[in-house]
Write an enzyme that holds these catalytic residues in place. Sequence first.
Site, PDB file in Angstrom:
ATOM      1  N   ARG A 167      10.747  27.101  41.542  1.00 15.76           N
ATOM      2  CA  ARG A 167      11.946  27.110  40.696  1.00 15.76           C
ATOM      3  C   ARG A 167      13.104  27.613  41.564  1.00 15.76           C
ATOM      4  NH1 ARG A 167      13.045  31.695  42.007  1.00 15.76           N
ATOM      5  NH2 ARG A 167      14.754  31.607  40.535  1.00 15.76           N
ATOM      6  N   ASP A 204      23.082  26.888  39.238  1.00 17.58           N
ATOM      7  CA  ASP A 204      22.296  25.654  39.102  1.00 17.58           C
ATOM      8  C   ASP A 204      23.167  24.410  39.102  1.00 17.58           C
ATOM      9  OD1 ASP A 204      20.487  27.848  37.903  1.00 17.58           O
ATOM     10  OD2 ASP A 204      19.206  26.142  38.403  1.00 17.58           O
TER      11      ASP A 204
END
Length: 343
Positions: free
Chosen positions: A45, A233
Amino acid sequence: MVETIQWTDGGVVMIDQTRLPLEEAYVTCRTYQEVATAIRDMIIRGAPAIGVAAAMGVALGALHADGGDLDRQMDAVCETLAGTRPTAVNLFWAIDRMKRLYASMRGKPVEEIRRALVEEALRVREEDIEICRAIGRNGAPLVPDHATVLTHCNAGALATAGYGTALGVIRAAIESGKKIDVFAGETRPFLQGARLTTWELVQDGIPCTLITDNMAGHFLKSGRIGCVVVGADRIAANGDVANKIGTYPVAVLAMENNVPFYVAAPISTLDLTLAEGGQIPIEERAACEVTHIFGRRVAPDGVEVRNPAFDVTPARYVAAIVTERGVARAPYEESLRKLVERP
Ligand code: MRU
């Protein structure tokens, strides 16, 4: 430094981030479908690391394609990988990069195409480490000496191919001789801060204190925190920043207490096709991540749950965005575009 993800003859090897820090276990993905599962289940991740994994997944897909229609098979590989997590734009950036290379090799022998895709995936990984080091160098001067840096989630070596973005800035500041320590927010529900950031920092001997997310305001008000540094992100053209859920309240509390809030991210995290943060797709994850902690139920059966994995911090709270090409400040429409256009 920990190896987050590696290409080996046996497949793509990743440290299992669902099991850290209690266990240092590694998972080997032998197919692109296994890479997709690893991304979806958060074995790997963090936006840049997801990008590297996707690039390697595309390469694996090409290696295992049968003698049939390669175009059709590569489309299926890219579609599967793109369907794993919607928010981190690095995923789509990496898949597009691999697709472009594939398209440029149409008509070449399959073996040559496969070799080129594997080499490209390895380059994505190598470049990511270099990019993180450059982000660190550019961000280090922003960190005040003899201060505490607050960070949220994990934007470290584990979230990248190595070194990290936000933690890269912290590492580079320490390498430049600054005496700093880190406060890490635990980051409910997946606990990236409690499990991963503290693990990395303890391994490196960087002084670090774990706090729960709801303690951030208390410490920002206390005068102890010199600055906040987080990763991202996806960053829209106007400088709005999508990052791990809980980042937005930290940014608001930082501004309220006159503490600068910095975002560290590679250029591949910028999405200038989106005018503002409201257009960023926000992943909603399973309810059990909220109702359960380590498999143990903590909320009543049948309760309604929301679990957005990211929030969007409006650009007005962001003091600067640190990239490998330099530091952008408001107005971000202008400064981010300049960085992207710079060769
Ligand atoms: O859900 P995650 O753990 O993938 O979310 C990670 C983050 O929000 C990070 O801060 C971000 O990806 C930047 S990582 C350098």
